[in-house]
Motif scaffolding. Structure first.
Motif, PDB file in Angstrom:
ATOM      1  N   UNK A  59       0.829  -1.248   0.007  1.00 65.43           N
ATOM      2  CA  UNK A  59       0.022   0.025  -0.059  1.00 65.43           C
ATOM      3  C   UNK A  59       0.798   1.237  -0.028  1.00 65.43           C
ATOM      4  N   UNK A  60       1.980   1.207   0.636  1.00 67.50           N
ATOM      5  CA  UNK A  60       2.706   2.414   0.699  1.00 67.50           C
ATOM      6  C   UNK A  60       3.763   2.509  -0.601  1.00 67.50           C
ATOM      7  N   UNK A  61       3.549   1.518  -1.417  1.00 67.85           N
ATOM      8  CA  UNK A  61       4.437   1.606  -2.665  1.00 67.85           C
ATOM      9  C   UNK A  61       5.896   1.219  -2.436  1.00 67.85           C
ATOM     10  N   UNK A  62       6.232   0.559  -1.439  1.00 68.71           N
ATOM     11  CA  UNK A  62       7.662   0.024  -1.239  1.00 68.71           C
ATOM     12  C   UNK A  62       7.891  -1.198  -1.876  1.00 68.71           C
ATOM     13  N   UNK A  63       6.889  -2.177  -2.128  1.00 69.72           N
ATOM     14  CA  UNK A  63       7.144  -3.229  -2.755  1.00 69.72           C
ATOM     15  C   UNK A  63       5.896  -3.737  -3.725  1.00 69.72           C
ATOM     16  N   UNK A  64       6.108  -4.199  -4.894  1.00 71.74           N
ATOM     17  CA  UNK A  64       5.143  -4.468  -5.747  1.00 71.74           C
ATOM     18  C   UNK A  64       4.993  -5.840  -6.308  1.00 71.74           C
ATOM     19  N   UNK A  65       5.942  -6.889  -5.737  1.00 73.86           N
ATOM     20  CA  UNK A  65       5.451  -7.997  -6.154  1.00 73.86           C
ATOM     21  C   UNK A  65       6.251  -8.316  -7.638  1.00 73.86           C
ATOM     22  N   UNK A  66       5.673  -9.666  -7.986  1.00 77.56           N
ATOM     23  CA  UNK A  66       6.450  -9.997  -9.490  1.00 77.56           C
ATOM     24  C   UNK A  66       5.524 -10.056 -10.301  1.00 77.56           C
ATOM     25  N   UNK A  67       5.667  -9.997 -11.733  1.00 78.22           N
ATOM     26  CA  UNK A  67       4.618  -9.794 -12.873  1.00 78.22           C
ATOM     27  C   UNK A  67       3.741 -10.940 -12.589  1.00 78.22           C
ATOM     28  N   UNK A  75      12.134 -16.248  -1.019  1.00 75.50           N
ATOM     29  CA  UNK A  75      12.993 -16.044  -1.775  1.00 75.50           C
ATOM     30  C   UNK A  75      14.004 -14.737  -1.155  1.00 75.50           C
ATOM     31  N   UNK A  76      15.310 -15.126  -1.303  1.00 74.95           N
ATOM     32  CA  UNK A  76      16.211 -14.292  -1.077  1.00 74.95           C
ATOM     33  C   UNK A  76      16.086 -12.758  -1.656  1.00 74.95           C
ATOM     34  N   UNK A  77      16.390 -11.873  -0.865  1.00 74.78           N
ATOM     35  CA  UNK A  77      16.231 -10.401  -1.400  1.00 74.78           C
ATOM     36  C   UNK A  77      17.551 -10.157  -2.049  1.00 74.78           C
ATOM     37  N   UNK A  78      17.547  -9.650  -3.482  1.00 75.31           N
ATOM     38  CA  UNK A  78      18.936  -9.115  -4.084  1.00 75.31           C
ATOM     39  C   UNK A  78      19.161  -7.792  -3.642  1.00 75.31           C
ATOM     40  N   UNK A  79      20.380  -7.185  -3.921  1.00 76.08           N
ATOM     41  CA  UNK A  79      20.897  -6.093  -3.614  1.00 76.08           C
ATOM     42  C   UNK A  79      19.921  -4.898  -4.606  1.00 76.08           C
ATOM     43  N   UNK A  80      19.740  -5.334  -5.839  1.00 72.05           N
ATOM     44  CA  UNK A  80      18.821  -4.468  -6.400  1.00 72.05           C
ATOM     45  C   UNK A  80      17.733  -4.152  -6.171  1.00 72.05           C
ATOM     46  N   UNK A  81      16.882  -5.089  -5.376  1.00 75.26           N
ATOM     47  CA  UNK A  81      15.887  -5.061  -4.982  1.00 75.26           C
ATOM     48  C   UNK A  81      15.720  -4.342  -3.714  1.00 75.26           C
ATOM     49  N   UNK A  82      16.808  -4.401  -2.908  1.00 76.27           N
ATOM     50  CA  UNK A  82      16.791  -3.628  -1.569  1.00 76.27           C
ATOM     51  C   UNK A  82      17.164  -2.133  -2.224  1.00 76.27           C
ATOM     52  N   UNK A  83      17.849  -1.792  -2.954  1.00 77.31           N
ATOM     53  CA  UNK A  83      18.164  -0.255  -3.591  1.00 77.31           C
ATOM     54  C   UNK A  83      16.989   0.138  -3.806  1.00 77.31           C
ATOM     55  N   UNK A  84      15.970  -0.803  -4.814  1.00 71.50           N
ATOM     56  CA  UNK A  84      14.665   0.044  -5.150  1.00 71.50           C
ATOM     57  C   UNK A  84      13.837   0.098  -3.951  1.00 71.50           C
ATOM     58  N   UNK A 179      12.042  -6.657 -19.703  1.00 75.11           N
ATOM     59  CA  UNK A 179      12.190  -5.434 -18.697  1.00 75.11           C
ATOM     60  C   UNK A 179      12.245  -6.133 -17.337  1.00 75.11           C
ATOM     61  N   UNK A 180      12.696  -5.215 -16.316  1.00 70.17           N
ATOM     62  CA  UNK A 180      12.507  -5.681 -15.180  1.00 70.17           C
ATOM     63  C   UNK A 180      11.265  -5.289 -14.593  1.00 70.17           C
ATOM     64  N   UNK A 181      10.901  -5.420 -13.206  1.00 72.76           N
ATOM     65  CA  UNK A 181      10.030  -4.780 -12.472  1.00 72.76           C
ATOM     66  C   UNK A 181       9.827  -3.244 -12.580  1.00 72.76           C
ATOM     67  N   UNK A 182       8.549  -2.771 -12.416  1.00 75.91           N
ATOM     68  CA  UNK A 182       8.361  -1.478 -12.631  1.00 75.91           C
ATOM     69  C   UNK A 182       8.884  -0.574 -11.500  1.00 75.91           C
ATOM     70  N   UNK A 183       9.434   0.579 -12.031  1.00 77.23           N
ATOM     71  CA  UNK A 183      10.004   1.262 -11.063  1.00 77.23           C
ATOM     72  C   UNK A 183       9.142   2.245 -10.438  1.00 77.23           C
ATOM     73  N   UNK A 184       9.708   3.197  -9.454  1.00 73.18           N
ATOM     74  CA  UNK A 184       8.587   3.918  -8.659  1.00 73.18           C
ATOM     75  C   UNK A 184       7.965   5.043  -9.547  1.00 73.18           C
ATOM     76  N   UNK A 185       6.702   5.364  -8.959  1.00 71.77           N
ATOM     77  CA  UNK A 185       5.873   6.124  -9.702  1.00 71.77           C
ATOM     78  C   UNK A 185       6.368   7.596  -9.915  1.00 71.77           C
TER      79      UNK A 185
END
Length: 418
Positions: A59-67, A75-84, A179-185
């Motif tokens: 709801x706060x827009x921090x995680x969007x899940x997978x397509x 599943x382990x979180x990656x450094x890219x996902x943590x940065x996002x 493409x990867x997951x959608x970036x921030x709005x």
């Protein structure tokens, strides 16, 4: 250690965001936009021990899940996902409204510094993909303009439909670059982490090949492009054309010939030459056939007449031609035949007046010289192995009807192709 620090930072962010959302007695809530719709993940069912925390983070827009609609909590979180997640947290302003302790803020700061390099790498990869996509679009647009110019110029034989279809396929491939997951709005928000690396080298090679074909000069019409249509498959029963050194001949032919064979101990007589005896027997004949009945294999029916023996022979042969790429085309064949001639004298009939029939196995080898598209001169040698000796036109040099023997001959003539 670095993964542990990243996981701890993410957990602290989640707790701080939850605190800022639920503690309304100590922190005023300012609504700047309608809350995002909570996504229901297929692998986080109702009653799951972490469902409330997951729903709050979404709801706060921090995680969007997978397509595919999953959260993948194990599943382990990656450094890219943590940065996002850090980036979205900064964009949403949740840190300034949270009640985190000084130790939590220190942990978050250390985690953000640790993934700063990955965040910069994400931005660089997104920029490179956008630049590559723009370059590909520009090259495709240039090819479309060139094809349109070819169509309006009226170049003879230019088939632009094939090029258009191939370019459409290239455009579809470019649109399907993963493409990867959608970036921030938001207008300033970068795109999400890139997916699998696109195989752009193959696309560039295919576009370069199209450009080379489009720029190739047409030596026959003076245009800029010549589309070469691939040859069609030859099917059994089809009538192909045989092209040799610029000469095209048909599949069917008819021919006439003159020949000579050995006379043996009983000489032949030349007609209209006062009955002069010679040691060979002349013959006159004709033939019809095809050069390609099944692939390179053909068939031929031929007949000839020997006046000196009053013998008529006819045979059927299977032939095969060898394409040398010149006007000279060799061939060979085998077959069976019959010879009808005056019966041989026997004790019972010393002066026979009837005819007898003998069978033989025939083998031949020859060569055609293509003079024009429809006329060829030929010369060939053939050998007949007679399986019986009932008539004078069969085995030469023997009067025994039980004998078998080989009779060689040569012939030459013309073939007419159509």
């Amino acid at each position: 250690m670095r993964k542990s620090l990243t996981l701890a930072s993410t957990l602290a962010l989640a707790l701080g965001a939850a605190s800022a959302q639920t503690d309304t007695t100590t922190t005023p809530t300012t609504t700047t936009a309608a809350p995002a719709q909570v996504v229901t993940f297929t692998d986080v069912p109702a009653g799951h021990w972490a469902k409330d925390a997951v729903d709050l983070l979404v709801q706060r827009g921090l995680i969007q899940g997978y397509p595919d609609g999953t959260f993948r909590g194990n599943q382990n979180i990656t450094r890219y996902e943590a940065a996002l997640i850090f980036f979205r947290l900064l964009q949403s302003g949740s840190l300034s409204n949270s009640t985190l302790s000084q130790s939590d803020l220190a942990t978050i700061t250390a985690g953000m510094q640790e993934v700063a390099t990955e965040l910069a790498a994400i931005s660089t990869r997104v920029t490179d993909l956008e630049r590559l996509n723009a370059e590909q679009q520009a090259r495709i647009a240039a090819l479309e303009e060139r094809i349109n110019a070819l169509g309006t110029a009226g170049t003879a034989g230019a088939d632009t439909a094939a090029l258009t279809a191939r370019i459409d396929a290239l455009e579809t491939a470019i649109r399907n670059i993963p493409a990867g997951p959608q970036g921030p709005a938001g207008p300033a928000g970068p795109a999400g982490p890139a997916g699998a690396a696109a195989d752009t080298a193959a696309l560039e090679a295919r576009i370069a090949a199209l450009e080379a074909r489009a720029a190739q000069p047409d030596t026959t019409t003076g245009g800029t492009t010549t589309i070469v249509t691939p040859p069609t498959t030859v099917v059994i029963g089809e009538t192909p054309t045989d092209t040799t050194n610029g000469v095209t001949r048909g599949n069917l032919y008819a021919g006439v010939s003159v020949g000579a064979s050995t006379a043996g101990d009983a000489p032949c007589y030349i007609p209209n030459a006062d009955g002069r005896a010679v040691n060979y027997c002349a013959s006159f004949g004709g033939m019809v056939g095809t050069t390609s009945l099944i692939g390179p294999f053909g068939a031929r029916v031929s007949a000839d007449y020997k006046p000196g023996r009053n013998a008529i022979s006819a045979d059927v042969n299977a032939t095969i031609g060898l394409n040398t790429g010149t006007n000279i085309q060799p061939y060979a064949g085998v077959g069976l035949g019959l010879t009808s001639s005056t019966a041989r004298p026997t004790t019972a009939t010393p002066n026979p007046t009837s005819n007898a029939t003998d069978t033989y196995v025939n083998a031949l080898v020859g060569v055609d010289f293509q003079v024009t598209n429809s006329i060829a001169a030929f010369v060939e040698g053939n050998g007949r192995y007679y399986l019986s000796n009932n008539g004078t036109g069969a085995v030469q040099g023997s009067d025994n009807v039980e004998d078998r023997g080989f009779v060689p001959a040569v012939r030459a003539g013309l073939k007419f192709y159509f």
